[in-house]
Design a protein around this motif. Structure first.
Motif, PDB file in Angstrom:
ATOM      1  N   SER A 181      -7.236  29.581  49.825  1.00  0.00           N
ATOM      2  CA  SER A 181      -5.803  29.315  49.693  1.00  0.00           C
ATOM      3  C   SER A 181      -5.523  28.459  48.462  1.00  0.00           C
ATOM      4  O   SER A 181      -4.540  28.677  47.745  1.00  0.00           O
ATOM      5  N   ARG A 182      -6.382  27.491  48.209  1.00  0.00           N
ATOM      6  CA  ARG A 182      -6.206  26.653  47.012  1.00  0.00           C
ATOM      7  C   ARG A 182      -6.365  27.483  45.753  1.00  0.00           C
ATOM      8  O   ARG A 182      -5.639  27.283  44.761  1.00  0.00           O
ATOM      9  N   ARG A 240      -3.124  29.173  45.205  1.00  0.00           N
ATOM     10  CA  ARG A 240      -2.085  28.232  44.787  1.00  0.00           C
ATOM     11  C   ARG A 240      -2.244  27.857  43.318  1.00  0.00           C
ATOM     12  O   ARG A 240      -1.268  27.839  42.555  1.00  0.00           O
ATOM     13  N   LEU A 241      -3.469  27.565  42.903  1.00  0.00           N
ATOM     14  CA  LEU A 241      -3.687  27.127  41.531  1.00  0.00           C
ATOM     15  C   LEU A 241      -3.531  28.265  40.535  1.00  0.00           C
ATOM     16  O   LEU A 241      -3.113  28.047  39.396  1.00  0.00           O
ATOM     17  N   LEU A 242      -3.870  29.470  40.942  1.00  0.00           N
ATOM     18  CA  LEU A 242      -3.621  30.626  40.085  1.00  0.00           C
ATOM     19  C   LEU A 242      -2.149  30.696  39.705  1.00  0.00           C
ATOM     20  O   LEU A 242      -1.789  31.001  38.559  1.00  0.00           O
ATOM     21  N   GLU A 243      -1.291  30.373  40.662  1.00  0.00           N
ATOM     22  CA  GLU A 243       0.147  30.441  40.423  1.00  0.00           C
ATOM     23  C   GLU A 243       0.699  29.167  39.783  1.00  0.00           C
ATOM     24  O   GLU A 243       1.664  29.221  39.018  1.00  0.00           O
ATOM     25  N   GLU A 302      -4.834  17.464  44.916  1.00  0.00           N
ATOM     26  CA  GLU A 302      -4.561  18.723  44.221  1.00  0.00           C
ATOM     27  C   GLU A 302      -3.352  18.583  43.307  1.00  0.00           C
ATOM     28  O   GLU A 302      -3.350  19.082  42.177  1.00  0.00           O
ATOM     29  N   ASP A 303      -2.301  17.911  43.794  1.00  0.00           N
ATOM     30  CA  ASP A 303      -1.111  17.733  42.969  1.00  0.00           C
ATOM     31  C   ASP A 303      -1.425  16.944  41.699  1.00  0.00           C
ATOM     32  O   ASP A 303      -0.900  17.243  40.620  1.00  0.00           O
TER      33      ASP A 303
END
Length: 412
Positions: free
Chosen positions: A345-346, A349-352, A321-322
């Motif tokens: 949850s991912r 996280r990616l939205l942000e 993901e990183d």
């Protein structure tokens, strides 16, 4: 509505896009007209109480004044109706400078507005050729009566427009380049992701600011995703936009073909493999280029750094993901990003974490009249469409205070 097919036909002959896509653009554009018809009634000020005794505070919304729209050729109807509808709802007149490639569709729209009852001069069109476009655009931006400018186009030209408007401190909205990443994780619904990419990548032959330019696929599903995407892409039918059955039209300008060819050759020189297409048709005329898929793409290629704006899709591998976030954000632009995963949850996280003004979450179609449209970084500033936000681009807010006298005491 009665002239919808006529407008779509003009768009097809001006841009080359298939007629079904041109009709889709007209319907999409009408959504902005309906939306801003309602926004006109929602431009409201406020009345409040002050911390100072006997003081009241008031804000009042008023039209900013004469506005100018500098519109591109790729979506001439949608771009002008999105801008003009907001301006008219706010009470502003608008001067429209269409792209030299697509003046007829804009002229037809303004003619229809006059027939519908708009006073002449409320919407004004100023056409020009490529040679005179820079001087006309500069003149409009610097005219003392112009108070608002909205521009859709490349980042390079957007910076020039910003410079022109700075002398008069004009209110400015910029919707600029994209180079948008499309990220697919191992746990994604692969079929759904391929469906979304087919529409997002090949619509108008890849000539849209929010098209997927860099496609990052996690290693575990890379081969499967590529196979499905290539199979679907092979079904596209290249041809004139007005011919029944055409699903991939020509590019609109000769420079567009040259750029695609340059990106393809550069990708090959840096280790890319042509999975589909990659060769300009040797027969016939027109600015045609086949849908081209490049596998094993890497960050040394031009397609990783530049917006192609054509029918070229580069598939990159990633592991974590990183890594995906790092690749996606490794650009000066920040218009839109797309993510496909079943991990909620991912998604959050990616939205942000993704540096983009708009993020498609398990969807490739995120533009709508009710949703703010615009980017961050060098993709511009200001918003088009969306509740309250877009109409405020054409309004000024006046503040007022009122001192309320106390009731005089009366002796009985």
């Amino acid at each position: 509505m009665a002239a919808k097919n006529d407008i779509a036909t003009i768009v097809t002959y001006e841009t080359g896009k298939p007629l079904v896509e041109a009709l889709g653009e007209v319907n999409y554009a009408l959504g902005f007209v309906w939306w801003f018809s309602g926004e006109a009634e929602r431009a409201q000020g406020t009345v409040g109480y002050s911390a100072i005794p006997n003081r009241r505070t008031i804000t009042n919304k008023q039209p900013v004044g004469v506005s100018v729209a500098l519109v591109p050729w790729n979506l001439p109807v949608a771009m002008i109706l999105r801008k003009a509808s907001a301006a008219l709802a706010a009470g502003c007149t608008m001067i429209i400078k269409p792209s030299p490639e697509t003046p007829l569709s804009v002229l037809a729209l303004v003619e229809l507005a006059v027939r519908a009852g708009f006073d002449k001069g409320v919407l004004t069109v100023m056409t020009t050729d490529l040679q005179c476009t820079p001087s006309l655009s500069e003149g409009l931006c610097k005219h003392p009566l112009v108070r608002k400018v909205t521009f859709t186009g490349s980042t390079r030209i957007g910076k020039l427009i910003s410079h022109h408007c700075s002398d008069g401190l004009k209110k400015l909205t910029l919707e600029l380049g994209g180079n948008c990443p499309f990220v697919v994780f191992d746990d994604a619904d692969v079929g759904k992701a391929v469906d979304a990419l087919m529409q997002l990548k090949w619509h108008h032959t890849g000539q849209a600011c929010i098209t997927a330019n860099r496609v990052y696929v996690q290693k575990g599903i890379y081969d499967e995703f590529q196979r499905l995407f290539v199979e679907r892409t092979k079904q596209l039918k290249i041809g004139h936009g007005a011919v029944d059955g055409t699903t991939l039209g020509p590019l609109t300008t000769p420079g567009g073909v040259d750029k695609v060819e340059a990106h393809v050759q550069d990708a090959i020189s840096h280790g890319g493999r042509i999975a589909l297409g990659g060769t300009r048709p040797s027969h016939g005329s027109g600015f045609f280029y086949p849908a081209t898929v490049i596998s094993e793409a890497n960050d040394k290629m031009l397609v990783a750094a530049e917006e192609t704006f054509g029918p070229l899709c580069a598939l990159f591998r990633f592991g974590t993901e990183d890594e995906a976030v790092g690749y996606a954000n490794n650009t000066s632009l920040g218009l839109a990003s797309y993510v496909f995963t079943r991990d909620v949850s991912r998604i959050w996280r990616l939205l942000e974490r993704l540096e983009a003004g708009m993020v498609g979450l398990n969807t490739g179609n995120q533009s709508a009249a009710e949703l703010p449209f615009g980017g961050i970084k060098e993709s511009g500033y200001g918003k088009e469409s969306g509740k309250d936000i877009a109409i405020n681009e054409y309004l000024i807010t006046k503040s007022a205070t009122l001192t309320v006298d106390e009731v005089a005491s009366v002796k009985l």
